[in-house]
Design an enzyme around this catalytic site. Structure first.
Site, PDB file in Angstrom:
ATOM      1  N   ARG A 183       0.813  -1.212   0.000  1.00 10.69           N
ATOM      2  CA  ARG A 183       0.000   0.000   0.000  1.00 10.69           C
ATOM      3  C   ARG A 183       0.859   1.280   0.000  1.00 10.69           C
ATOM      4  NH1 ARG A 183      -2.370  -3.490  -1.474  1.00 10.69           N
ATOM      5  NH2 ARG A 183      -4.321  -4.392  -0.760  1.00 10.69           N
TER       6      ARG A 183
ATOM      7  N   CYS B  51     -10.886   0.455   2.268  1.00  8.54           N
ATOM      8  CA  CYS B  51     -10.529   0.018   3.618  1.00  8.54           C
ATOM      9  C   CYS B  51      -9.967   1.175   4.430  1.00  8.54           C
ATOM     10  CB  CYS B  51      -9.506  -1.111   3.546  1.00  8.54           C
ATOM     11  SG  CYS B  51     -10.163  -2.654   2.900  1.00  8.54           S
TER      12      CYS B  51
ATOM     13  N   GLU C 158      -5.191   3.298   6.252  1.00  4.96           N
ATOM     14  CA  GLU C 158      -4.962   3.238   4.809  1.00  4.96           C
ATOM     15  C   GLU C 158      -5.605   4.442   4.136  1.00  4.96           C
ATOM     16  OE1 GLU C 158      -6.482   0.229   1.365  1.00  4.96           O
ATOM     17  OE2 GLU C 158      -5.241  -0.671   2.929  1.00  4.96           O
TER      18      GLU C 158
END
Length: 304
Positions: free
Chosen positions: A165, A213, A296
């Site tokens: 990520r 998310c 995130e």
């Protein structure tokens, strides 16, 4: 030719559209029509922010003071496909669902597992979006961007520091992405897209006002019985669920009862409510498992 900021319309107190549907406005918002105009914006405000589809973005209730760039112009929405080589060039403002459809029609495979992931290509690459088994880094061949000095840079895949990520591209404004895909039967690709989308519908609250998310999946530093061993990356949603957070709410924002790593907003939700719910979930998970969850979500807070 060098573009001037005076040639670009600047919108004052502009609303910022996000999937959560909350947050304040941008003091200044520009919609540059070319890479040279992007460079002019960056030269005028080196701290400029970029908004794409707003799928993974949480904006302060007080809004933001930096110049915000919206790359929705035609220059940044184009998708160019070379069927023979599998090379695909995508503007940073092009939406991922549109890319998936175009590649399926062209018979190019490699990204069908991204069905159901929201966002525009610039954000998708910058955060190295993906699922349990795949990430966009797997198919990126080259990235075109503008640096904070307003200069165009082109990075080969080997020069990009992709990780879970993350990409190391946070200080760049991505303007175009190149992918390397593989030929396959269009019918097979479409079937895989449908299967991937169906899995998302069954496991995620796609019909609710939400975003991607909220938390990254953490890597465990020690064994947690029933969860995983040291060094394993585990589901943040599972930890949140096991910590008893499903349905937990602050104001009118609530942890989804379908997937605990999603927050659902409603009328009257404020960004401050979301900040407080993030903190409560982090505290509960850390108290129960000793795991510190990292967001995130991209969070824009107004600088004091």
């Amino acid at each position: 030719m060098t573009a001037l900021l005076s040639d670009i319309q600047i919108h004052r107190h502009a609303p910022l559209k996000t999937w959560m549907g909350i947050g304040g406005k941008a003091d200044r918002l520009a919609r540059p029509a070319s890479v040279t105009q992007v460079a002019a914006c960056i030269q005028a405000d080196a701290d400029a922010l970029v908004i794409g589809d707003g799928a993974n973005l949480l904006v302060d209730d007080a809004g933001v003071g930096q110049l915000v760039l919206n790359l929705s112009a035609a220059e940044f929405s184009q998708i160019r496909i070379d069927k023979s080589s599998g090379a695909v060039r995508i503007g940073a403002g092009a939406l991922l669902p549109r890319l998936l459809t175009a590649c399926a029609r062209a018979g190019l495979a490699g990204i069908e597992e991204f069905a159901g992931i929201p966002g525009s290509m610039g954000g998708i690459v910058k955060m190295n979006a993906g699922g349990a088994l795949h990430q966009i880094a797997d198919v990126v061949s080259r990235v075109h961007a503008v640096d904070r000095a307003g200069q165009l840079v082109v990075l080969e895949r080997s020069e990009i520091d992709f990780g879970y990520r993350c990409s190391g591209l946070d200080q760049l404004v991505i303007v175009q992405v190149e992918l390397a895909l593989k030929p396959d039967d269009p019918a097979v690709i479409r079937e895989q897209l449908l299967h991937a989308m169906e899995r998302k519908k069954q496991t995620q609250p796609l019909a609710d006002k939400s975003c991607g998310c909220v938390f990254k999946n953490p890597t465990l530093t020690s064994l947690i019985p029933g969860i995983g061993g040291a060094g394993m990356r585990v589901s943040a949603g599972l930890l949140i669920d096991r910590a008893g957070c499903k349905g937990l709410g602050v104001g009118s924002v609530q942890v989804s009862v379908q997937h605990a790593n999603f927050f659902n907003t409603a009328s009257g939700t404020t960004t401050e409510d979301v900040f407080r719910l993030i903190e409560q979930v982090q505290n509960r998970v850390e108290k129960r498992f000793g795991v510190e969850l990292e967001t995130e979500l991209v969070i824009w807070k107004r600088k004091l």
